[in-house]
Enzyme design. Structure first.
Site, short mmCIF file in Angstrom:
data_model
loop_
_atom_site.label_atom_id
_atom_site.label_comp_id
_atom_site.label_asym_id
_atom_site.label_seq_id
_atom_site.Cartn_x
_atom_site.Cartn_y
_atom_site.Cartn_z
N GLU A 180 -10.43 32.91 2.36
CA GLU A 180 -10.26 31.61 1.69
C GLU A 180 -10.75 31.75 0.26
O GLU A 180 -11.79 32.38 0.00
CB GLU A 180 -11.04 30.53 2.44
CG GLU A 180 -11.14 29.19 1.76
CD GLU A 180 -9.78 28.55 1.53
OE1 GLU A 180 -9.48 28.22 0.36
OE2 GLU A 180 -9.03 28.40 2.51
N GLN A 201 -9.36 18.49 9.26
CA GLN A 201 -8.18 17.69 9.60
C GLN A 201 -8.59 16.24 9.88
O GLN A 201 -9.59 15.98 10.55
CB GLN A 201 -7.48 18.27 10.82
CG GLN A 201 -6.83 19.63 10.58
CD GLN A 201 -5.48 19.53 9.89
OE1 GLN A 201 -5.07 18.48 9.41
NE2 GLN A 201 -4.78 20.65 9.82
N CYS A 224 2.02 21.84 6.46
CA CYS A 224 1.94 20.39 6.29
C CYS A 224 3.09 19.88 5.43
O CYS A 224 3.11 18.70 5.07
CB CYS A 224 0.60 19.99 5.68
SG CYS A 224 0.24 20.75 4.09
N CYS A 258 0.84 -1.19 0.00
CA CYS A 258 0.00 0.00 0.00
C CYS A 258 0.88 1.24 0.00
O CYS A 258 1.95 1.26 0.60
CB CYS A 258 -0.91 -0.04 1.23
SG CYS A 258 -1.68 1.52 1.62
N CYS A 275 -8.07 -1.02 7.18
CA CYS A 275 -6.91 -0.12 7.29
C CYS A 275 -6.71 0.22 8.76
O CYS A 275 -7.60 0.80 9.40
CB CYS A 275 -7.15 1.14 6.47
SG CYS A 275 -5.88 2.40 6.67
#
Length: 479
Positions: A352, A302, A431, A90, A178
């Site tokens: 935004e 998130q 990030c 994966c 998962c």
């Protein structure tokens, strides 16, 4: 251009399918092992730092080659057994066979490394704090997007499966469970696949754009327990859609929103623009840090709620709000950080570029009865220099600017605009440490009038078992 299949380096020939014994010294930013053989660099999939492995070269290049570990000759002291049978195949948990304390230590070193190499900061010039990790680094994801495809089963017969793509490919690896996502997803996926089989619904084929079901998107509110299921289809309707929606809500505790998302474009984009509700509202709600948020299939939220509270807590500490400050949140998304800061600020202004995200932000402000958070649609690098958030709505001077850009980092024009505003403090949530390092250098150099000193970087492990690392940086104005 002819592919290079034979490379000579320091008198040794390297070519595709050659094997070599290599000691793994580090990871790439993607989580592949790095080793050297006679001065030639190998990026080895399936190996961890400290391993000595026999690797096979899969793609030789002029100065490096991609390779795959065939067997571990001498394991690293930090190697641990994989918790998932799909760990190597994966494309997700690239570090799962590396102990969790070692993962955290490597992520700190990686942040320090890019600050030096990309940001050109001297060692220790920008202190990097120890990474804030999780006590239990599994089952943390509140969102999954499973591609659906027809693959051959163990008997060699075609079968529709859901899973993840193998690293750097679009070859589906079937995944029944998962371990970094919620266990409930397994039951949902099995019900959807059984429904496809019953109604002879074909999976989408990237090769020719045929087929119907493309992805199964699942979002769960870890605090609320509410679950959203959205099926991405290559068409306008799904056979037996209402039947499936009723089955999901009846058999899976928490499912309260089932919808279709129409995406008929032949691209890697997962979601289309149109959402068709099947049962319940096309959103769920969840709580984070005492606040309530509405989450739709397309909302940015998130994926690790436990660590999100840690991350946003660090952002609040860095902002050092006293209740008197004007705060700009220049990549505000659906308003999560804005609303966290509103309780400690005089006013927060969120900008935004995605209109749907601003609508969500306004709804979230209303859900929480927050009146000092104001949201505007547009590109921050254009709005801020204009002096108006909207016609007739002037921009008050900010004391604190909050930045939480996408992986590509801040637009250079936006950094210029922030430098001209000259707020007292800048808080940067990132990030991607590499683009963070680039942007911190721009802030440190300034515009000739204003510059900022990066006081520290606080990494936070939002994505255990993966190579990704989120950070909070505090920048103070140099004057």
């Amino acid at each position: 251009m002819k592919k290079q299949n034979r490379i000579e380096k320091n008198g040794r020939v390297f070519q595709k399918n050659d094997t070599a014994v290599v000691l793994i010294e580090d990871f790439t930013k993607e989580g592949e092992g790095i080793g050297h053989v006679d001065g030639y660099t190998l990026f080895v999939r399936g190996a961890v730092i400290g391993d000595e492995v026999e690797a096979v070269i899969t793609r030789p290049k002029k100065s490096y080659a991609y390779a795959k570990a065939l067997r571990v000759l001498r394991p690293s002291s930090d190697r641990v057994p994989a918790s998932c049978e799909c760990a190597r195949r994966c494309g997700g948990c690239t570090l799962q066979e590396y102990s969790y304390p070692a993962q955290l230590a490597w992520k700190k070193r990686y942040v320090e490394d890019v600050l030096g190499k990309i940001g050109r900061f001297e060692e220790g010039e920008v202190p990097v704090r120890p990474v804030l990790g999780m006590k239990h680094p599994y089952r943390y994801r509140n969102k999954v997007q499973y591609p659906v495809a027809e693959v051959k089963n163990a008997a060699g017969r075609p079968e529709i499966q859901a899973g993840y793509y193998a690293g750097h490919t679009h070859s589906l690896i079937p995944v029944d469970d998962c371990i970094i996502s919620d266990e409930v997803n397994r039951k949902i996926v099995r019900l959807v696949l059984a429904h496809m089989k019953k109604h002879h619904i074909p999976a989408y084929r990237e090769e020719d754009g045929s087929g119907l079901l493309r992805h199964i998107l699942i979002r769960k509110g870890f605090a609320s327990g509410e679950i959203l299921v959205c099926l991405v289809i290559n068409g306008s309707k799904l056979p037996g859609a209402r039947e499936l929606a009723e089955k999901l809500t009846a058999e899976v505790e928490g499912v309260c929103s089932v919808s279709l998302n129409v995406n008929t474009v032949r691209s890697n984009k997962i979601l289309g623009d149109k959402v068709i509700p099947l049962l319940g509202d096309p959103w769920i709600q969840d709580q984070l840090g005492g606040l309530t948020f509405r989450i739709s299939p397309k909302s940015f939220y998130q994926v690790n709620p436990q660590q999100t509270e840690v991350l946003y807590g660090e952002a609040l500490k860095a902002a050092a709000l006293t209740g008197k400050e004007i705060v700009y949140d220049l990549y505000c998304g659906i308003g999560t950080i804005s609303l966290f800061m509103a309780g400690a600020a005089k006013a927060v202004y969120g900008i935004e570029i995605v209109p749907e995200a601003i609508e969500d932000a306004k709804i979230n402000a209303g859900l929480n009865h927050i009146e000092n958070a104001h949201f505007f649609t547009g590109a921050a690098e254009e709005i801020v220099p204009s002096g108006e958030f909207a016609p007739g709505v002037p921009c008050p001077h900010p004391d604190v600017v909050m930045l939480d850009p996408p992986r590509k980092g801040c637009d250079a024009k936006l950094i210029d605009a922030v430098l001209k505003l000259a707020p007292e403090r800048v808080v940067y949530v990132s990030c991607d440490p590499a683009t963070l390092a680039r942007d911190l250098r721009l802030f440190a150099e300034g515009d000739g009038t204003t510059a900022y000193k990066p006081e520290y970087v606080q990494p936070c492990d939002m994505f255990p078992m993966s190579n990704h690392c989120e950070t909070v940086s505090f920048l103070s104005r140099k004057d």
